[in-house]
Design a protein around this motif. Structure first.
Motif, PDB file in Angstrom:
ATOM      1  N   GLY A 127       0.805  -1.221   0.000  1.00  0.00           N
ATOM      2  CA  GLY A 127       0.000   0.000   0.000  1.00  0.00           C
ATOM      3  C   GLY A 127       0.834   1.265   0.000  1.00  0.00           C
ATOM      4  N   ILE A 128       2.015   1.200  -0.616  1.00  0.00           N
ATOM      5  CA  ILE A 128       2.852   2.405  -0.698  1.00  0.00           C
ATOM      6  C   ILE A 128       3.166   2.700  -2.167  1.00  0.00           C
ATOM      7  CG2 ILE A 128       3.897   1.981   1.568  1.00  0.00           C
ATOM      8  CD1 ILE A 128       6.509   1.223  -0.046  1.00  0.00           C
ATOM      9  N   PRO A 129       3.565   3.944  -2.471  1.00  0.00           N
ATOM     10  CA  PRO A 129       3.923   4.235  -3.859  1.00  0.00           C
ATOM     11  C   PRO A 129       5.184   3.480  -4.289  1.00  0.00           C
ATOM     12  CG  PRO A 129       3.841   6.263  -2.519  1.00  0.00           C
ATOM     13  CD  PRO A 129       3.693   5.110  -1.588  1.00  0.00           C
ATOM     14  N   GLY A 130       5.161   3.004  -5.502  1.00  0.00           N
ATOM     15  CA  GLY A 130       6.335   2.346  -6.071  1.00  0.00           C
ATOM     16  C   GLY A 130       6.596   2.919  -7.446  1.00  0.00           C
ATOM     17  N   VAL A 131       7.818   3.347  -7.695  1.00  0.00           N
ATOM     18  CA  VAL A 131       8.141   3.900  -9.009  1.00  0.00           C
ATOM     19  C   VAL A 131       9.402   3.261  -9.560  1.00  0.00           C
ATOM     20  CG1 VAL A 131       7.044   6.163  -8.748  1.00  0.00           C
ATOM     21  CG2 VAL A 131       9.375   5.840  -7.922  1.00  0.00           C
ATOM     22  N   THR A 132       9.445   3.126 -10.857  1.00  0.00           N
ATOM     23  CA  THR A 132      10.675   2.684 -11.515  1.00  0.00           C
ATOM     24  C   THR A 132      11.243   3.866 -12.268  1.00  0.00           C
ATOM     25  OG1 THR A 132       9.943   0.415 -11.724  1.00  0.00           O
ATOM     26  CG2 THR A 132      11.625   1.141 -13.271  1.00  0.00           C
ATOM     27  N   VAL A 133      12.514   4.139 -12.043  1.00  0.00           N
ATOM     28  CA  VAL A 133      13.138   5.238 -12.781  1.00  0.00           C
ATOM     29  C   VAL A 133      14.393   4.727 -13.490  1.00  0.00           C
ATOM     30  CG1 VAL A 133      12.302   7.034 -11.205  1.00  0.00           C
ATOM     31  CG2 VAL A 133      14.558   6.033 -10.835  1.00  0.00           C
ATOM     32  N   ASP A 134      14.803   5.496 -14.463  1.00  0.00           N
ATOM     33  CA  ASP A 134      16.058   5.225 -15.158  1.00  0.00           C
ATOM     34  C   ASP A 134      17.185   5.548 -14.172  1.00  0.00           C
ATOM     35  OD1 ASP A 134      18.368   5.314 -16.639  1.00  0.00           O
ATOM     36  OD2 ASP A 134      17.503   6.457 -18.302  1.00  0.00           O
ATOM     37  N   GLY A 135      17.784   4.517 -13.658  1.00  0.00           N
ATOM     38  CA  GLY A 135      18.802   4.704 -12.632  1.00  0.00           C
ATOM     39  C   GLY A 135      20.111   5.236 -13.157  1.00  0.00           C
ATOM     40  N   ASN A 136      20.213   5.381 -14.468  1.00  0.00           N
ATOM     41  CA  ASN A 136      21.417   5.986 -15.047  1.00  0.00           C
ATOM     42  C   ASN A 136      21.177   7.446 -15.429  1.00  0.00           C
ATOM     43  OD1 ASN A 136      22.557   3.523 -14.680  1.00  0.00           O
ATOM     44  ND2 ASN A 136      23.326   3.300 -16.772  1.00  0.00           N
ATOM     45  N   ASP A 137      20.021   7.953 -15.014  1.00  0.00           N
ATOM     46  CA  ASP A 137      19.682   9.357 -15.236  1.00  0.00           C
ATOM     47  C   ASP A 137      19.597  10.021 -13.864  1.00  0.00           C
ATOM     48  OD1 ASP A 137      18.485  11.804 -15.610  1.00  0.00           O
ATOM     49  OD2 ASP A 137      16.832  11.051 -16.850  1.00  0.00           O
ATOM     50  N   VAL A 138      20.639  10.719 -13.508  1.00  0.00           N
ATOM     51  CA  VAL A 138      20.726  11.247 -12.139  1.00  0.00           C
ATOM     52  C   VAL A 138      19.596  12.228 -11.826  1.00  0.00           C
ATOM     53  CG1 VAL A 138      22.292  13.190 -12.628  1.00  0.00           C
ATOM     54  CG2 VAL A 138      22.381  12.058 -10.396  1.00  0.00           C
ATOM     55  N   ILE A 139      19.143  12.923 -12.845  1.00  0.00           N
ATOM     56  CA  ILE A 139      18.071  13.892 -12.601  1.00  0.00           C
ATOM     57  C   ILE A 139      16.754  13.165 -12.307  1.00  0.00           C
ATOM     58  CG2 ILE A 139      16.742  15.798 -13.635  1.00  0.00           C
ATOM     59  CD1 ILE A 139      19.388  16.455 -15.184  1.00  0.00           C
ATOM     60  N   ALA A 140      16.523  12.092 -13.026  1.00  0.00           N
ATOM     61  CA  ALA A 140      15.306  11.305 -12.777  1.00  0.00           C
ATOM     62  C   ALA A 140      15.345  10.708 -11.372  1.00  0.00           C
ATOM     63  CB  ALA A 140      15.180  10.195 -13.825  1.00  0.00           C
ATOM     64  N   VAL A 141      16.519  10.209 -10.996  1.00  0.00           N
ATOM     65  CA  VAL A 141      16.647   9.624  -9.655  1.00  0.00           C
ATOM     66  C   VAL A 141      16.437  10.708  -8.600  1.00  0.00           C
ATOM     67  CG1 VAL A 141      18.206   8.471  -8.032  1.00  0.00           C
ATOM     68  CG2 VAL A 141      18.260   7.826 -10.446  1.00  0.00           C
ATOM     69  N   TYR A 142      17.043  11.856  -8.841  1.00  0.00           N
ATOM     70  CA  TYR A 142      16.908  12.969  -7.885  1.00  0.00           C
ATOM     71  C   TYR A 142      15.448  13.381  -7.722  1.00  0.00           C
ATOM     72  CZ  TYR A 142      16.957  17.693  -6.035  1.00  0.00           C
ATOM     73  OH  TYR A 142      16.689  18.813  -5.290  1.00  0.00           O
ATOM     74  N   LYS A 143      14.775  13.516  -8.835  1.00  0.00           N
ATOM     75  CA  LYS A 143      13.379  13.980  -8.777  1.00  0.00           C
ATOM     76  C   LYS A 143      12.489  12.993  -8.021  1.00  0.00           C
ATOM     77  CE  LYS A 143      12.960  17.190 -12.573  1.00  0.00           C
ATOM     78  NZ  LYS A 143      12.472  17.409 -13.918  1.00  0.00           N
ATOM     79  N   ALA A 144      12.669  11.728  -8.320  1.00  0.00           N
ATOM     80  CA  ALA A 144      11.868  10.714  -7.620  1.00  0.00           C
ATOM     81  C   ALA A 144      12.198  10.712  -6.132  1.00  0.00           C
ATOM     82  CB  ALA A 144      12.139   9.338  -8.229  1.00  0.00           C
ATOM     83  N   SER A 145      13.472  10.891  -5.838  1.00  0.00           N
ATOM     84  CA  SER A 145      13.901  10.878  -4.436  1.00  0.00           C
ATOM     85  C   SER A 145      13.381  12.099  -3.693  1.00  0.00           C
ATOM     86  CB  SER A 145      15.427  10.865  -4.342  1.00  0.00           C
ATOM     87  OG  SER A 145      15.931   9.785  -5.069  1.00  0.00           O
TER      88      SER A 145
ATOM     89  N   LYS B 168      10.715  13.773  -4.317  1.00  0.00           N
ATOM     90  CA  LYS B 168       9.282  13.593  -4.076  1.00  0.00           C
ATOM     91  C   LYS B 168       9.073  12.650  -2.882  1.00  0.00           C
ATOM     92  CE  LYS B 168       4.992  12.344  -6.371  1.00  0.00           C
ATOM     93  NZ  LYS B 168       4.407  11.396  -7.308  1.00  0.00           N
ATOM     94  N   ALA B 169       9.800  11.540  -2.901  1.00  0.00           N
ATOM     95  CA  ALA B 169       9.674  10.558  -1.814  1.00  0.00           C
ATOM     96  C   ALA B 169      10.117  11.169  -0.490  1.00  0.00           C
ATOM     97  CB  ALA B 169      10.509   9.323  -2.137  1.00  0.00           C
ATOM     98  N   ALA B 170      11.176  11.958  -0.536  1.00  0.00           N
ATOM     99  CA  ALA B 170      11.692  12.580   0.690  1.00  0.00           C
ATOM    100  C   ALA B 170      10.669  13.556   1.260  1.00  0.00           C
ATOM    101  CB  ALA B 170      13.008  13.298   0.400  1.00  0.00           C
ATOM    102  N   GLY B 171      10.060  14.310   0.377  1.00  0.00           N
ATOM    103  CA  GLY B 171       9.040  15.269   0.805  1.00  0.00           C
ATOM    104  C   GLY B 171       7.880  14.558   1.481  1.00  0.00           C
ATOM    105  N   GLN B 172       7.430  13.474   0.873  1.00  0.00           N
ATOM    106  CA  GLN B 172       6.322  12.712   1.455  1.00  0.00           C
ATOM    107  C   GLN B 172       6.728  12.130   2.795  1.00  0.00           C
ATOM    108  OE1 GLN B 172       5.635  10.130  -1.871  1.00  0.00           O
ATOM    109  NE2 GLN B 172       3.993  11.398  -2.701  1.00  0.00           N
TER     110      GLN B 172
END
Lengths: 321, 328
Positions: A201-219, A221-225
């Motif tokens: 029951g938690i959010p799960g996302v897959t990101v391109d782990g070789n794209d630092v900006i994508a990883v940062y953005k997902a992180s 968002k998760a950090a904010g939550q």
């Protein structure tokens, strides 16, 4: 790549990734010269994950790490000299030579240490998050583990617990497709580890782990939550090891074509290209950053090489507080 | 002095330490207000301190202990309950690889102040998965402290010390001890680790016993004194790590005879370690071979006659005592 990141932050991220890359290349070189006791698990190729995640954290936030942990240390802000000294088994290392490559920690920067038992860091991350909650701080925890660890019982136990208690954890699955030599498809019937988040029951996302900006953005968002008390997130970062599992593993189990495809997606190459395309940095400025990183690594090697080894009888110390 | 049960003594220790230190919290399966712990040790504490600090967990032993480790190294003091000692096997990675090693392998950067409370012991016919005594596992793991209280007084004083300590402690309880009553002062006290207690003074033979076996040894010693005018000394180590080797050696030097009574398996067990210490340090003082009265290396069986057969009792203790006493 599109980004709302500040120029400074992007450059900082690039600097960290370069540091990890050069550091790991140097460790590999030292290993080949027989200067590193034991084994090594290099973070080469996965730099965007550690840096993307740690850039979204505060200094007093926590991380837990794995046997492939050098990159996590550097991304969280560990001192290169003490990290290198630990890898070489020196007295001046972070753990006074008691931990080595697979057990580096720096509690002053919230780096709670690397565990070499696959999946063992997950409940420890949950505990740190629970502690932050009980102590009424706004600290959060990023927990790094590989896709192999997601088959351990601790993955289930820990995410279930963190979700139930709404704890501030970011579960970061570094999916590099291989658990040692075992390809994911041979041990899992799913492609995306993030699908498992639904079970808790938690959010799960897959990101391109070789794209630092994508990883940062997902992180971010998760950090904010997490910081708002909205509970954990599972972020799966698809990435790839540039080298084998450990030491001189030639990784023959990986098809040549697959390796070539992934090499094209090298996270550092991509970020460099982005920085130039967006005119964030010039070639010359990039070279300057690279040179600075090389100098720091050379200094770390010098420091580590010149440091004394521990006195043998120190083996009997530090068992109890 | 007032008398309270072992169970109540444990609860008092938890309550007092939770009042003293706001970072102390409890976690475990069914320890909260709906059950109060399988053996009711934590009954009433959730009502008093709230469910944040007396935390019911999912059935996830490894994560319970891992969570405790993570909480301990970040500034709190968790007291985890594992419902039955046998179930520590499910959490063994977090106990033996993480809690025990985290200080050492990170070069003393961290301390891991946590307590794992768990009941061991047979005698209530709940068979192989709920009855074993596994203290030796933890005694064999550097980095852990191991407490083995046999009385309400020791239970309270040792638990307070465990909670105030800076190291992970496996706090071994025994399910037959919970209802036992004993004198416990109202005023504050703690018991240091590594200090054995002489539960009975004597000159003729030393009995080293732990947990519920202390009580059986006391019964056996009384009977032996009455029937044979032989005076046994009973040493209760109270903690296995650290172990008060001096108290054991001193008593053996005085009596010249040693039997060890523990409920764990004989092979590579607690009794083996204590026998080895006596042999290393006091062999010249021994007038008879050391005898061990311990579980005969079986899982714990269910049926009452089977179970009783494998657990040391007054008869087997007296038999061993007579054997060492006959060797003059």
């Amino acid at each position: 790549m599109t980004t709302s990141l500040t120029k400074e932050k992007l450059i900082e991220m690039f600097g960290k990734m370069i540091e990890i890359r050069f550091f790991e290349e140097k460790v590999f070189e030292l290993y080949a010269q027989n200067l590193v006791p034991g084994t090594i698990h290099l973070y080469l190729g996965e730099e965007a994950v550690a840096v993307g995640v740690c850039t979204a954290l505060n200094k007093d936030d926590y991380i837990t790490s794995t046997h492939r942990g050098h990159g996590h240390c550097i991304a969280k802000g560990a001192d290169l000299n003490r990290t290198m000294a630990e890898i070489l088994g020196k007295k001046t290392g972070y753990c006074k030579g008691k931990g080595g490559s697979m057990h580096i920690a720096d509690f002053n920067i919230g780096m709670m240490g690397a565990t070499a038992v696959v999946g063992a860091g997950l409940p420890i991350a949950v505990g740190a998050a629970l502690s932050a909650k009980l102590r009424n701080t706004s600290q959060i925890v990023a927990c790094f583990f590989g896709e192999g660890a997601s088959n351990q019982g601790t993955f289930h136990e820990s995410i279930n617990m963190a979700a139930t208690w709404c704890l501030p954890v970011i579960f970061v699955c570094e999916n590099n497709l291989y658990a040692m030599g075992t390809r994911q498809s041979r041990v899992m019937a799913i492609e995306n580890i993030s699908d498992r988040a639904a079970a808790y029951g938690i959010p799960g996302v897959t990101v391109d782990g070789n794209d630092v900006i994508a990883v940062y953005k997902a992180s971010q968002k998760a950090a904010g939550q997490a910081r708002k008390g909205e509970g954990p997130t599972l972020i799966e970062c698809k990435t790839y090891r540039l080298k084998g599992h450990s030491r001189v593993d030639p990784a023959k189990y990986r098809p040549k074509q697959e390796v070539e495809e992934w090499l094209k997606k090298d996270p550092i190459k991509r970020l460099k290209q982005h920085l130039i395309e967006t005119k964030t940095l010039t070639e010359q400025e990039i070279q300057q950053i690279e040179k600075q990183a090389q100098t720091k690594i050379e200094e770390a090697v010098k420091f580590a090489m010149e440091s004394p080894t521990p006195n043998p009888e120190e083996a009997l110390e530090d068992i109890y507080a | 002095m007032r008398k309270i049960t072992y169970r109540d003594a444990l609860r008092e220790a938890l309550r007092e330490e939770m009042k003293r230190d706001p970072t102390v919290f409890l976690l475990g399966e069914d320890i909260g207000k709906y059950w109060g712990g399988a053996f009711k040790v934590t009954e009433g504490l959730a009502e008093e301190f709230g469910e944040e600090r007396v935390r019911d967990t999912p059935i996830s032993e490894n994560a319970i202990i891992g969570t405790a480790v993570g909480a301990a190294i970040t500034g709190t003091c968790p007291v985890a309950e594992i419902m039955f000692g046998d179930l520590t096997a499910l959490a063994m990675d977090q106990i033996a690889n993480q809690a025990a090693k985290i200080r050492y392998m990170f070069g003393a950067q961290a301390k891991c102040p946590m307590v794992i409370r768990t009941p061991f012991g047979a005698g209530v016919n709940i068979a192989s998965h709920h009855s074993q005594s596994l203290e030796a596992w933890f005694m064999h793991t550097p980095g852990l402290h191991v407490a083995v209280p046999s009385t309400p007084y020791d239970a309270k004083g040792l638990l307070k010390t465990a909670i105030r300590g800076n190291n992970p402690t496996v706090f071994c309880e025994h399910k037959l001890l919970y209802p036992i009553e004993g004198e416990v002062p109202e005023q504050e006290y703690t018991i240091p680790f590594g200090k054995a207690d002489t539960k009975r003074e004597g000159e003729d033979v030393t009995i080293v016993a732990t947990l519920y076996m202390v009580h059986k040894a006391l019964n056996a010693a009384k009977q032996l004194e009455k029937e044979n005018a032989i005076n046994a000394e009973i040493i209760d180590p109270r903690t296995l790590t650290p172990l008060d080797t001096q108290a054991i050696i001193k008593s053996v030097k005085k009596t010249g005879r040693l039997i060890i009574v523990t409920e764990d398996c004989k092979t590579a067990g607690v009794s083996a370690e204590i026998a080895a210490i006596a042999a290393e340090h006091a062999v010249d003082y021994l007038d008879a071979p050391i005898k061990r009265v311990a579980e005969p290396d079986t899982p714990i069986p269910f049926s009452p006659p089977l179970e009783q057969y494998v657990i040391p009792n007054e008869k087997t203790i007296i038999k061993a005592l007579k054997e060492v006493l006959q060797t003059w």
